[in-house]
Design an enzyme around this catalytic site. Structure first.
Site, PDB file in Angstrom:
ATOM      1  N   LYS A 149       1.017  -1.242  -0.008  1.00  0.00           N
ATOM      2  CA  LYS A 149      -0.030   0.039   0.005  1.00  0.00           C
ATOM      3  C   LYS A 149       0.896   1.259  -0.007  1.00  0.00           C
ATOM      4  O   LYS A 149       2.087   1.180   0.508  1.00  0.00           O
ATOM      5  CB  LYS A 149      -1.036  -0.053   1.131  1.00  0.00           C
ATOM      6  CG  LYS A 149      -2.130   0.789   1.044  1.00  0.00           C
ATOM      7  CD  LYS A 149      -3.452   0.075   0.216  1.00  0.00           C
ATOM      8  CE  LYS A 149      -4.490   0.843   0.220  1.00  0.00           C
ATOM      9  NZ  LYS A 149      -5.493  -0.124  -0.193  1.00  0.00           N
TER      10      LYS A 149
HETATM   11  P1  NAD Z   1     -12.941   7.674  -2.372  1.00  0.00           P
HETATM   12  O1  NAD Z   1     -11.847   8.694  -2.298  1.00  0.00           O
HETATM   13  O2  NAD Z   1     -13.424   7.633  -3.742  1.00  0.00           O
HETATM   14  O3  NAD Z   1     -14.280   7.863  -1.719  1.00  0.00           O
HETATM   15  C1  NAD Z   1     -14.104   8.037  -0.144  1.00  0.00           C
HETATM   16  C2  NAD Z   1     -15.490   8.663   0.494  1.00  0.00           C
HETATM   17  O4  NAD Z   1     -15.415   8.606   1.910  1.00  0.00           O
HETATM   18  C3  NAD Z   1     -15.724   9.902   0.044  1.00  0.00           C
HETATM   19  O5  NAD Z   1     -17.223   9.851  -0.527  1.00  0.00           O
HETATM   20  C4  NAD Z   1     -15.586  10.823   1.038  1.00  0.00           C
HETATM   21  O6  NAD Z   1     -16.022  12.046   1.227  1.00  0.00           O
HETATM   22  C5  NAD Z   1     -15.876   9.876   2.430  1.00  0.00           C
HETATM   23  N1  NAD Z   1     -15.421  10.030   3.839  1.00  0.00           N
HETATM   24  C6  NAD Z   1     -14.019  10.406   3.918  1.00  0.00           C
HETATM   25  N2  NAD Z   1     -13.873  10.612   5.176  1.00  0.00           N
HETATM   26  C7  NAD Z   1     -15.158  10.379   5.613  1.00  0.00           C
HETATM   27  C8  NAD Z   1     -15.826  10.346   7.213  1.00  0.00           C
HETATM   28  N3  NAD Z   1     -14.888  10.876   8.159  1.00  0.00           N
HETATM   29  N4  NAD Z   1     -16.762  10.093   7.398  1.00  0.00           N
HETATM   30  C9  NAD Z   1     -17.680   9.919   6.455  1.00  0.00           C
HETATM   31  N5  NAD Z   1     -17.262   9.652   5.122  1.00  0.00           N
HETATM   32  C10 NAD Z   1     -16.123   9.946   4.703  1.00  0.00           C
HETATM   33  O7  NAD Z   1     -12.424   6.375  -1.868  1.00  0.00           O
HETATM   34  P2  NAD Z   1     -12.908   4.863  -2.295  1.00  0.00           P
HETATM   35  O8  NAD Z   1     -11.668   4.403  -3.220  1.00  0.00           O
HETATM   36  O9  NAD Z   1     -14.210   4.588  -2.396  1.00  0.00           O
HETATM   37  O10 NAD Z   1     -12.401   3.877  -1.091  1.00  0.00           O
HETATM   38  C11 NAD Z   1     -13.247   3.852   0.132  1.00  0.00           C
HETATM   39  C12 NAD Z   1     -12.725   2.675   1.064  1.00  0.00           C
HETATM   40  O11 NAD Z   1     -12.810   1.788   0.304  1.00  0.00           O
HETATM   41  C13 NAD Z   1     -11.481   2.594   1.477  1.00  0.00           C
HETATM   42  O12 NAD Z   1     -11.386   2.138   2.831  1.00  0.00           O
HETATM   43  C14 NAD Z   1     -10.438   2.049   0.787  1.00  0.00           C
HETATM   44  O13 NAD Z   1      -9.471   1.675   1.107  1.00  0.00           O
HETATM   45  C15 NAD Z   1     -11.409   0.812   0.180  1.00  0.00           C
HETATM   46  N6  NAD Z   1     -11.139   0.260  -0.926  1.00  0.00           N
HETATM   47  C16 NAD Z   1     -11.249   0.841  -2.091  1.00  0.00           C
HETATM   48  C17 NAD Z   1     -10.856   0.075  -3.423  1.00  0.00           C
HETATM   49  C18 NAD Z   1     -10.902   1.048  -4.650  1.00  0.00           C
HETATM   50  O14 NAD Z   1     -10.766  -0.009  -5.607  1.00  0.00           O
HETATM   51  N7  NAD Z   1     -10.953   2.306  -4.603  1.00  0.00           N
HETATM   52  C19 NAD Z   1     -10.791  -1.094  -3.161  1.00  0.00           C
HETATM   53  C20 NAD Z   1     -10.823  -1.885  -2.016  1.00  0.00           C
HETATM   54  C21 NAD Z   1     -11.064  -0.901  -0.814  1.00  0.00           C
END
Ligand code: NAD
Length: 419
Positions: free
Chosen positions: A106
Protein backbone atom coordinates in the site's frame (compact mmCIF):
# COMPACT_ATOMS: atom_id res chain seq x y z
CA UNK A 1 -9.67 8.82 13.90
CA UNK A 2 -9.23 8.52 17.67
CA UNK A 3 -5.66 8.89 18.92
CA UNK A 4 -5.10 5.56 20.61
CA UNK A 5 -6.34 3.52 17.59
CA UNK A 6 -3.46 1.93 15.73
CA UNK A 7 -4.64 0.02 12.64
CA UNK A 8 -1.50 -2.10 12.44
CA UNK A 9 -1.87 -3.26 16.04
CA UNK A 10 -5.55 -3.98 15.29
CA UNK A 11 -4.48 -6.16 12.33
CA UNK A 12 -1.87 -7.99 14.45
CA UNK A 13 -4.41 -8.82 17.15
CA UNK A 14 -6.72 -10.47 14.63
CA UNK A 15 -3.77 -12.22 12.95
CA UNK A 16 -2.50 -13.66 16.25
CA UNK A 17 -6.00 -14.96 17.05
CA UNK A 18 -6.20 -16.62 13.64
CA UNK A 19 -2.78 -18.20 14.12
CA UNK A 20 -3.91 -19.70 17.43
CA UNK A 21 -7.08 -21.08 15.79
CA UNK A 22 -4.91 -22.61 13.06
CA UNK A 23 -2.66 -24.19 15.66
CA UNK A 24 0.40 -22.26 14.43
CA UNK A 25 3.42 -21.52 16.57
CA UNK A 26 4.81 -17.96 16.47
CA UNK A 27 7.78 -19.26 14.51
CA UNK A 28 5.46 -20.46 11.71
CA UNK A 29 4.23 -16.96 10.90
CA UNK A 30 6.49 -14.49 12.70
CA UNK A 31 7.80 -13.02 9.44
CA UNK A 32 4.21 -12.07 8.52
CA UNK A 33 3.89 -9.89 11.62
CA UNK A 34 6.45 -7.54 9.99
CA UNK A 35 6.23 -5.79 6.61
CA UNK A 36 9.01 -6.86 4.25
CA UNK A 37 9.87 -3.31 3.24
CA UNK A 38 8.85 0.19 4.37
CA UNK A 39 9.79 3.21 2.31
CA UNK A 40 9.24 6.77 3.58
CA UNK A 41 9.94 9.47 1.02
CA UNK A 42 9.97 13.27 0.93
CA UNK A 43 8.04 14.69 -2.01
CA UNK A 44 8.97 18.30 -2.77
CA UNK A 45 6.62 20.28 -5.01
CA UNK A 46 7.18 23.80 -6.34
CA UNK A 47 3.73 25.26 -5.78
CA UNK A 48 2.07 27.62 -8.25
CA UNK A 49 3.05 30.69 -6.20
CA UNK A 50 6.75 29.67 -6.36
CA UNK A 51 7.28 28.37 -2.81
CA UNK A 52 8.29 24.74 -2.22
CA UNK A 53 6.13 22.41 -0.14
CA UNK A 54 7.46 19.02 1.05
CA UNK A 55 4.95 16.18 1.51
CA UNK A 56 5.63 12.88 3.26
CA UNK A 57 4.94 9.77 1.20
CA UNK A 58 4.97 6.05 1.96
CA UNK A 59 5.11 2.71 0.18
CA UNK A 60 4.97 -0.42 2.30
CA UNK A 61 5.35 -3.94 0.95
CA UNK A 62 3.97 -6.34 3.51
CA UNK A 63 4.55 -9.66 1.75
CA UNK A 64 5.72 -10.94 -1.63
CA UNK A 65 5.44 -14.59 -0.60
CA UNK A 66 2.61 -15.43 -3.05
CA UNK A 67 3.66 -13.06 -5.85
CA UNK A 68 4.35 -9.41 -6.65
CA UNK A 69 3.07 -6.91 -4.10
CA UNK A 70 -0.23 -5.23 -4.93
CA UNK A 71 -2.13 -2.37 -3.36
CA UNK A 72 -3.55 1.11 -3.76
CA UNK A 73 -2.24 4.59 -3.10
CA UNK A 74 -4.14 6.91 -0.76
CA UNK A 75 -3.94 10.69 -0.44
CA UNK A 76 -5.21 11.87 2.93
CA UNK A 77 -4.09 14.41 5.58
CA UNK A 78 -4.19 11.62 8.22
CA UNK A 79 -2.15 9.15 6.17
CA UNK A 80 0.72 7.75 8.25
CA UNK A 81 3.10 4.80 8.28
CA UNK A 82 1.01 2.67 10.67
CA UNK A 83 -2.09 3.08 8.53
CA UNK A 84 -0.16 2.23 5.36
CA UNK A 85 1.43 -0.82 7.07
CA UNK A 86 -2.03 -2.08 8.07
CA UNK A 87 -3.48 -1.45 4.63
CA UNK A 88 -0.52 -3.31 3.06
CA UNK A 89 -1.03 -6.32 5.33
CA UNK A 90 -4.78 -6.38 4.62
CA UNK A 91 -3.86 -6.56 0.91
CA UNK A 92 -1.76 -9.68 1.60
CA UNK A 93 -4.72 -11.36 3.33
CA UNK A 94 -7.22 -10.15 0.71
CA UNK A 95 -5.19 -11.47 -2.25
CA UNK A 96 -4.87 -14.79 -0.42
CA UNK A 97 -8.63 -14.93 0.32
CA UNK A 98 -9.48 -14.58 -3.38
CA UNK A 99 -6.50 -16.78 -4.27
CA UNK A 100 -4.81 -14.50 -6.80
CA UNK A 101 -1.01 -14.67 -7.15
CA UNK A 102 -0.13 -11.45 -5.37
CA UNK A 103 1.30 -10.27 -2.09
CA UNK A 104 0.24 -7.08 -0.36
CA UNK A 105 1.41 -3.47 -0.51
CA UNK A 106 0.00 0.00 0.00
CA UNK A 107 1.09 3.59 -0.50
CA UNK A 108 0.08 6.98 0.73
CA UNK A 109 0.87 10.67 0.84
CA UNK A 110 0.01 12.84 3.82
CA UNK A 111 -1.86 15.54 1.91
CA UNK A 112 -5.30 17.00 1.34
CA UNK A 113 -5.42 16.84 -2.46
CA UNK A 114 -8.45 19.16 -2.56
CA UNK A 115 -6.09 21.99 -1.52
CA UNK A 116 -3.78 21.49 -4.53
CA UNK A 117 -4.25 22.82 -8.04
CA UNK A 118 -4.24 20.31 -10.91
CA UNK A 119 -0.69 21.37 -11.77
CA UNK A 120 0.54 20.91 -8.17
CA UNK A 121 -1.23 17.54 -7.89
CA UNK A 122 0.38 16.28 -11.10
CA UNK A 123 3.84 17.36 -9.98
CA UNK A 124 3.33 15.70 -6.59
CA UNK A 125 2.22 12.41 -8.18
CA UNK A 126 5.12 12.38 -10.62
CA UNK A 127 7.73 13.15 -7.94
CA UNK A 128 6.24 10.55 -5.55
CA UNK A 129 6.36 7.97 -8.36
CA UNK A 130 10.00 8.82 -9.08
CA UNK A 131 10.83 8.53 -5.36
CA UNK A 132 9.30 5.05 -4.99
CA UNK A 133 10.29 3.91 -8.50
CA UNK A 134 13.12 1.59 -7.35
CA UNK A 135 10.57 -0.67 -5.63
CA UNK A 136 7.86 -0.52 -8.36
CA UNK A 137 7.39 -2.64 -11.46
CA UNK A 138 4.98 -5.18 -12.97
CA UNK A 139 6.96 -8.01 -11.42
CA UNK A 140 7.67 -6.21 -8.11
CA UNK A 141 4.89 -3.96 -6.88
CA UNK A 142 1.82 -2.68 -8.73
CA UNK A 143 -0.17 0.29 -7.31
CA UNK A 144 -3.88 1.05 -7.89
CA UNK A 145 -6.43 3.70 -6.82
CA UNK A 146 -7.60 4.13 -3.22
CA UNK A 147 -9.04 7.04 -1.22
CA UNK A 148 -8.69 10.31 -3.19
CA UNK A 149 -6.83 8.73 -6.10
CA UNK A 150 -8.33 7.71 -9.44
CA UNK A 151 -7.66 6.70 -13.05
CA UNK A 152 -6.16 10.09 -13.95
CA UNK A 153 -3.56 9.71 -11.20
CA UNK A 154 -2.82 6.13 -12.30
CA UNK A 155 -2.17 7.50 -15.82
CA UNK A 156 0.43 9.94 -14.42
CA UNK A 157 2.09 7.10 -12.48
CA UNK A 158 2.19 4.91 -15.59
CA UNK A 159 3.63 7.78 -17.66
CA UNK A 160 6.29 8.72 -15.11
CA UNK A 161 7.45 5.11 -14.72
CA UNK A 162 7.45 4.62 -18.51
CA UNK A 163 9.36 7.85 -19.23
CA UNK A 164 12.11 6.92 -16.79
CA UNK A 165 12.32 3.35 -18.14
CA UNK A 166 12.26 4.60 -21.75
CA UNK A 167 9.35 2.45 -22.96
CA UNK A 168 5.61 2.07 -22.17
CA UNK A 169 4.96 -0.12 -19.10
CA UNK A 170 1.17 -0.29 -18.69
CA UNK A 171 1.33 -3.24 -16.24
CA UNK A 172 3.11 -1.13 -13.58
CA UNK A 173 -0.21 0.17 -12.30
CA UNK A 174 -3.89 -0.85 -12.47
CA UNK A 175 -7.08 1.20 -12.45
CA UNK A 176 -5.74 3.10 -15.49
CA UNK A 177 -7.93 4.79 -18.10
CA UNK A 178 -9.05 2.38 -20.85
CA UNK A 179 -7.06 4.28 -23.49
CA UNK A 180 -3.71 3.30 -21.93
CA UNK A 181 -4.43 -0.30 -20.96
CA UNK A 182 -7.10 -0.02 -18.28
CA UNK A 183 -9.61 -2.83 -17.96
CA UNK A 184 -13.30 -2.76 -18.67
CA UNK A 185 -15.17 -3.13 -15.39
CA UNK A 186 -12.30 -1.95 -13.14
CA UNK A 187 -13.94 1.34 -12.13
CA UNK A 188 -17.00 -0.45 -10.75
CA UNK A 189 -15.23 -3.64 -9.65
CA UNK A 190 -14.98 -2.99 -5.92
CA UNK A 191 -18.64 -1.99 -5.59
CA UNK A 192 -19.68 -4.88 -7.84
CA UNK A 193 -17.74 -7.26 -5.61
CA UNK A 194 -19.50 -5.82 -2.54
CA UNK A 195 -22.84 -6.38 -4.28
CA UNK A 196 -21.98 -10.01 -5.12
CA UNK A 197 -20.87 -10.56 -1.53
CA UNK A 198 -24.09 -9.17 -0.07
CA UNK A 199 -26.13 -11.34 -2.46
CA UNK A 200 -24.05 -14.41 -1.53
CA UNK A 201 -24.75 -13.78 2.15
CA UNK A 202 -28.47 -13.10 1.67
CA UNK A 203 -28.79 -16.36 -0.25
CA UNK A 204 -27.13 -18.28 2.61
CA UNK A 205 -29.43 -16.77 5.25
CA UNK A 206 -32.54 -16.96 3.05
CA UNK A 207 -33.23 -13.23 2.78
CA UNK A 208 -34.58 -11.42 -0.25
CA UNK A 209 -32.61 -8.28 -1.27
CA UNK A 210 -35.98 -6.63 -1.97
CA UNK A 211 -36.77 -6.73 1.75
CA UNK A 212 -33.48 -5.15 2.81
CA UNK A 213 -32.98 -1.58 3.99
CA UNK A 214 -29.40 -0.33 3.71
CA UNK A 215 -27.22 2.57 4.91
CA UNK A 216 -23.95 3.34 3.10
CA UNK A 217 -21.23 5.47 4.69
CA UNK A 218 -18.80 6.96 2.11
CA UNK A 219 -19.96 7.98 -1.33
CA UNK A 220 -16.77 7.82 -3.39
CA UNK A 221 -15.82 5.13 -5.87
CA UNK A 222 -16.70 2.20 -3.61
CA UNK A 223 -19.72 3.59 -1.69
CA UNK A 224 -21.54 5.14 -4.63
CA UNK A 225 -21.12 2.13 -6.94
CA UNK A 226 -22.12 -0.26 -4.16
CA UNK A 227 -25.26 1.80 -3.41
CA UNK A 228 -26.18 1.98 -7.10
CA UNK A 229 -25.69 -1.74 -7.78
CA UNK A 230 -27.45 -3.02 -4.67
CA UNK A 231 -30.35 -0.64 -5.31
CA UNK A 232 -30.66 -2.28 -8.76
CA UNK A 233 -30.95 -5.62 -6.92
CA UNK A 234 -33.97 -4.27 -5.05
CA UNK A 235 -32.44 -3.08 -1.76
CA UNK A 236 -33.83 0.15 -0.35
CA UNK A 237 -30.99 2.61 0.37
CA UNK A 238 -32.37 4.75 3.19
CA UNK A 239 -29.11 6.38 4.33
CA UNK A 240 -26.00 7.69 2.57
CA UNK A 241 -23.19 9.94 3.72
CA UNK A 242 -19.73 11.26 2.96
CA UNK A 243 -17.13 13.49 4.63
CA UNK A 244 -19.46 16.49 4.19
CA UNK A 245 -22.95 15.37 5.18
CA UNK A 246 -25.26 12.41 5.81
CA UNK A 247 -28.81 11.92 4.55
CA UNK A 248 -31.80 9.78 5.47
CA UNK A 249 -35.01 9.03 3.57
CA UNK A 250 -37.39 6.40 4.84
CA UNK A 251 -38.78 5.51 1.41
CA UNK A 252 -35.34 5.23 -0.20
CA UNK A 253 -32.91 7.66 -1.84
CA UNK A 254 -32.53 8.05 -5.60
CA UNK A 255 -28.91 6.92 -5.83
CA UNK A 256 -28.37 7.72 -9.54
CA UNK A 257 -29.47 11.32 -8.85
CA UNK A 258 -27.22 11.57 -5.77
CA UNK A 259 -24.24 10.27 -7.78
CA UNK A 260 -24.87 12.84 -10.51
CA UNK A 261 -25.16 15.59 -7.90
CA UNK A 262 -21.90 14.63 -6.11
CA UNK A 263 -20.03 14.44 -9.44
CA UNK A 264 -21.14 17.98 -10.29
CA UNK A 265 -20.51 19.38 -6.79
CA UNK A 266 -16.89 18.64 -5.89
CA UNK A 267 -17.51 14.98 -4.94
CA UNK A 268 -19.75 16.16 -2.08
CA UNK A 269 -23.33 15.28 -1.12
CA UNK A 270 -23.76 18.56 0.79
CA UNK A 271 -26.79 20.39 -0.59
CA UNK A 272 -28.34 17.33 -2.27
CA UNK A 273 -32.14 17.65 -2.19
CA UNK A 274 -35.05 15.24 -2.56
CA UNK A 275 -38.60 15.34 -1.20
CA UNK A 276 -38.71 14.15 2.44
CA UNK A 277 -34.95 13.70 2.69
CA UNK A 278 -33.48 14.56 6.10
CA UNK A 279 -29.99 15.72 7.02
CA UNK A 280 -28.55 13.56 9.81
CA UNK A 281 -25.14 13.26 11.45
CA UNK A 282 -22.50 10.71 10.54
CA UNK A 283 -23.07 9.03 13.93
CA UNK A 284 -26.81 8.80 13.23
CA UNK A 285 -26.10 7.32 9.80
CA UNK A 286 -24.03 4.52 11.33
CA UNK A 287 -26.70 3.89 14.00
CA UNK A 288 -29.71 3.75 11.63
CA UNK A 289 -32.18 0.95 12.21
CA UNK A 290 -31.43 -0.84 8.93
CA UNK A 291 -30.90 -4.43 7.89
CA UNK A 292 -27.52 -3.75 6.29
CA UNK A 293 -24.82 -1.20 7.09
CA UNK A 294 -22.13 -0.75 4.51
CA UNK A 295 -19.16 1.33 5.71
CA UNK A 296 -17.30 2.49 2.57
CA UNK A 297 -15.13 5.36 3.87
CA UNK A 298 -12.19 4.95 6.26
CA UNK A 299 -10.87 2.75 9.10
CA UNK A 300 -12.18 2.62 12.67
CA UNK A 301 -15.62 4.10 11.92
CA UNK A 302 -17.27 1.40 14.03
CA UNK A 303 -15.34 1.35 17.29
CA UNK A 304 -15.57 0.80 21.02
CA UNK A 305 -17.38 4.12 21.42
CA UNK A 306 -20.28 3.51 19.03
CA UNK A 307 -20.52 -0.28 18.65
CA UNK A 308 -23.39 -0.62 21.14
CA UNK A 309 -25.44 1.91 19.14
CA UNK A 310 -25.14 0.02 15.82
CA UNK A 311 -28.55 -1.46 15.00
CA UNK A 312 -27.86 -3.04 11.59
CA UNK A 313 -28.13 -6.82 11.59
CA UNK A 314 -25.56 -7.20 8.83
CA UNK A 315 -22.38 -5.17 8.23
CA UNK A 316 -20.69 -5.54 4.87
CA UNK A 317 -17.25 -3.94 5.10
CA UNK A 318 -16.74 -2.15 1.79
CA UNK A 319 -13.98 0.00 3.34
CA UNK A 320 -10.71 -1.39 4.65
CA UNK A 321 -10.62 -1.79 8.42
CA UNK A 322 -13.88 0.06 9.25
CA UNK A 323 -14.49 -2.03 12.39
CA UNK A 324 -12.03 -1.92 15.31
CA UNK A 325 -11.45 -5.13 17.26
CA UNK A 326 -13.26 -3.79 20.36
CA UNK A 327 -16.34 -3.17 18.22
CA UNK A 328 -16.10 -6.65 16.70
CA UNK A 329 -16.38 -8.13 20.18
CA UNK A 330 -19.46 -6.05 21.10
CA UNK A 331 -21.18 -6.78 17.77
CA UNK A 332 -20.38 -10.47 18.01
CA UNK A 333 -22.26 -10.67 21.31
CA UNK A 334 -25.19 -8.81 19.72
CA UNK A 335 -25.23 -11.37 16.88
CA UNK A 336 -24.43 -8.88 14.11
CA UNK A 337 -23.21 -10.64 10.98
CA UNK A 338 -20.02 -8.92 9.77
CA UNK A 339 -18.71 -9.70 6.30
CA UNK A 340 -15.03 -8.73 6.56
CA UNK A 341 -13.25 -6.24 4.31
CA UNK A 342 -10.70 -8.77 3.04
CA UNK A 343 -13.58 -10.60 1.37
CA UNK A 344 -16.23 -7.91 0.79
CA UNK A 345 -14.09 -5.34 -1.03
CA UNK A 346 -11.79 -7.79 -2.84
CA UNK A 347 -13.54 -7.20 -6.19
CA UNK A 348 -11.22 -4.25 -6.85
CA UNK A 349 -8.02 -6.23 -6.61
CA UNK A 350 -9.52 -9.15 -8.55
CA UNK A 351 -10.24 -6.93 -11.57
CA UNK A 352 -6.88 -5.17 -11.04
CA UNK A 353 -5.37 -8.63 -11.42
CA UNK A 354 -7.39 -9.12 -14.64
CA UNK A 355 -6.08 -5.75 -15.87
CA UNK A 356 -2.46 -6.73 -15.14
CA UNK A 357 -2.92 -10.08 -16.93
CA UNK A 358 -4.46 -8.32 -19.96
CA UNK A 359 -1.51 -5.88 -20.01
CA UNK A 360 1.00 -8.74 -19.90
CA UNK A 361 -0.87 -10.51 -22.72
CA UNK A 362 -1.41 -7.26 -24.69
CA UNK A 363 -5.00 -8.41 -25.14
CA UNK A 364 -8.35 -6.98 -24.00
CA UNK A 365 -11.15 -9.04 -22.52
CA UNK A 366 -14.81 -8.03 -22.86
CA UNK A 367 -16.78 -6.73 -19.90
CA UNK A 368 -19.12 -9.73 -19.58
CA UNK A 369 -16.12 -12.05 -19.36
CA UNK A 370 -14.59 -9.86 -16.65
CA UNK A 371 -17.78 -9.49 -14.60
CA UNK A 372 -18.60 -13.21 -14.87
CA UNK A 373 -15.13 -14.20 -13.72
CA UNK A 374 -15.30 -11.68 -10.89
CA UNK A 375 -18.64 -13.18 -9.84
CA UNK A 376 -17.18 -16.71 -9.85
CA UNK A 377 -14.16 -15.71 -7.75
CA UNK A 378 -16.31 -13.79 -5.24
CA UNK A 379 -18.67 -16.78 -4.90
CA UNK A 380 -15.87 -19.32 -4.45
CA UNK A 381 -14.14 -17.11 -1.86
CA UNK A 382 -17.41 -16.51 -0.02
CA UNK A 383 -18.16 -20.25 0.07
CA UNK A 384 -14.63 -21.09 1.27
CA UNK A 385 -15.03 -18.63 4.16
CA UNK A 386 -18.59 -19.66 4.96
CA UNK A 387 -17.48 -23.30 5.29
CA UNK A 388 -14.79 -22.39 7.83
CA UNK A 389 -17.23 -20.02 9.60
CA UNK A 390 -19.72 -22.88 10.09
CA UNK A 391 -17.32 -25.78 10.66
CA UNK A 392 -15.06 -23.98 13.13
CA UNK A 393 -17.86 -21.89 14.66
CA UNK A 394 -15.88 -18.65 14.24
CA UNK A 395 -16.85 -15.23 12.93
CA UNK A 396 -16.63 -14.63 9.20
CA UNK A 397 -13.65 -12.31 9.85
CA UNK A 398 -11.82 -15.04 11.73
CA UNK A 399 -12.72 -17.54 8.99
CA UNK A 400 -11.32 -15.20 6.33
CA UNK A 401 -8.08 -14.72 8.28
CA UNK A 402 -7.76 -18.48 8.85
CA UNK A 403 -8.17 -19.10 5.10
CA UNK A 404 -5.70 -16.35 4.15
CA UNK A 405 -3.08 -17.09 6.79
CA UNK A 406 -3.13 -20.80 5.99
CA UNK A 407 -2.52 -20.07 2.29
CA UNK A 408 0.31 -17.59 2.95
CA UNK A 409 1.99 -19.79 5.59
CA UNK A 410 1.91 -22.82 3.25
CA UNK A 411 3.59 -20.74 0.54
CA UNK A 412 6.09 -19.41 3.08
CA UNK A 413 7.00 -22.93 4.23
CA UNK A 414 7.66 -24.02 0.65
CA UNK A 415 9.90 -21.03 0.00
CA UNK A 416 11.66 -21.03 3.38
CA UNK A 417 13.36 -18.07 5.02
CA UNK A 418 16.19 -16.67 2.87
CA UNK A 419 19.13 -17.39 3.06
P1 NAD B 1 -12.93 7.68 -2.42
O1 NAD B 1 -11.90 8.72 -2.17
O2 NAD B 1 -13.43 7.51 -3.81
O3 NAD B 1 -14.20 7.92 -1.47
C1 NAD B 1 -14.10 8.04 -0.07
C2 NAD B 1 -15.45 8.49 0.45
O4 NAD B 1 -15.44 8.50 1.87
C3 NAD B 1 -15.82 9.92 0.01
O5 NAD B 1 -17.20 9.98 -0.27
C4 NAD B 1 -15.48 10.74 1.25
O6 NAD B 1 -16.20 11.96 1.31
C5 NAD B 1 -15.91 9.76 2.33
N1 NAD B 1 -15.32 10.05 3.64
C6 NAD B 1 -14.05 10.41 3.92
N2 NAD B 1 -13.91 10.63 5.23
C7 NAD B 1 -15.12 10.40 5.79
C8 NAD B 1 -15.61 10.45 7.11
N3 NAD B 1 -14.82 10.78 8.13
N4 NAD B 1 -16.92 10.14 7.33
C9 NAD B 1 -17.73 9.80 6.31
N5 NAD B 1 -17.31 9.73 5.02
C10 NAD B 1 -16.03 10.02 4.78
O7 NAD B 1 -12.30 6.31 -1.87
P2 NAD B 1 -12.74 4.82 -2.26
O8 NAD B 1 -11.82 4.36 -3.31
O9 NAD B 1 -14.21 4.78 -2.46
O10 NAD B 1 -12.34 4.04 -0.93
C11 NAD B 1 -13.22 3.91 0.19
C12 NAD B 1 -12.78 2.74 1.05
O11 NAD B 1 -12.77 1.56 0.26
C13 NAD B 1 -11.37 2.86 1.62
O12 NAD B 1 -11.33 2.21 2.87
C14 NAD B 1 -10.52 2.09 0.63
O13 NAD B 1 -9.31 1.62 1.19
C15 NAD B 1 -11.47 0.95 0.32
N6 NAD B 1 -11.22 0.24 -0.93
C16 NAD B 1 -11.15 0.89 -2.12
C17 NAD B 1 -10.94 0.17 -3.28
C18 NAD B 1 -10.93 0.83 -4.64
O14 NAD B 1 -10.88 0.10 -5.64
N7 NAD B 1 -11.01 2.14 -4.76
C19 NAD B 1 -10.77 -1.21 -3.23
C20 NAD B 1 -10.87 -1.86 -2.00
C21 NAD B 1 -11.10 -1.13 -0.85
Amino acid sequence: MNKEYNPYQNMLRVLDDAAIKLGLQKNDYITLRFPERQLVVSVPVVMDDGHTEVFEGYRVQHSSTRGPCKGGIRFHPDSNIDEVKALAAWMTWKCAVVNIPYGGAKGGIKVDPAKLTENELRKMVRRYTAMILPVLGPEKDIPAPDVNTDAKIMAWIMDTFSMIKGYAVPAVVTGKPLEIGGSLGRNEATGRGVMFTLLNLLEKINCDPKNMTVAVQGFGNVGSVTAKLIQKQGCKIVGIGDAFCALYKKTGINIEAAIKYAAENGKSLAGYQEDDIEIITNDELLALDVDVLCPAALENQINGDNADRIRAKIIVEAANGPTAKEADEVLDIKGTKIVPDILANAGGVVVSYFEWVQNQESFMWDEDYINNNLKKIMKKSFDDIWKIHIEKNVSMRMAAYILALDRVVRAKRLRGVFP
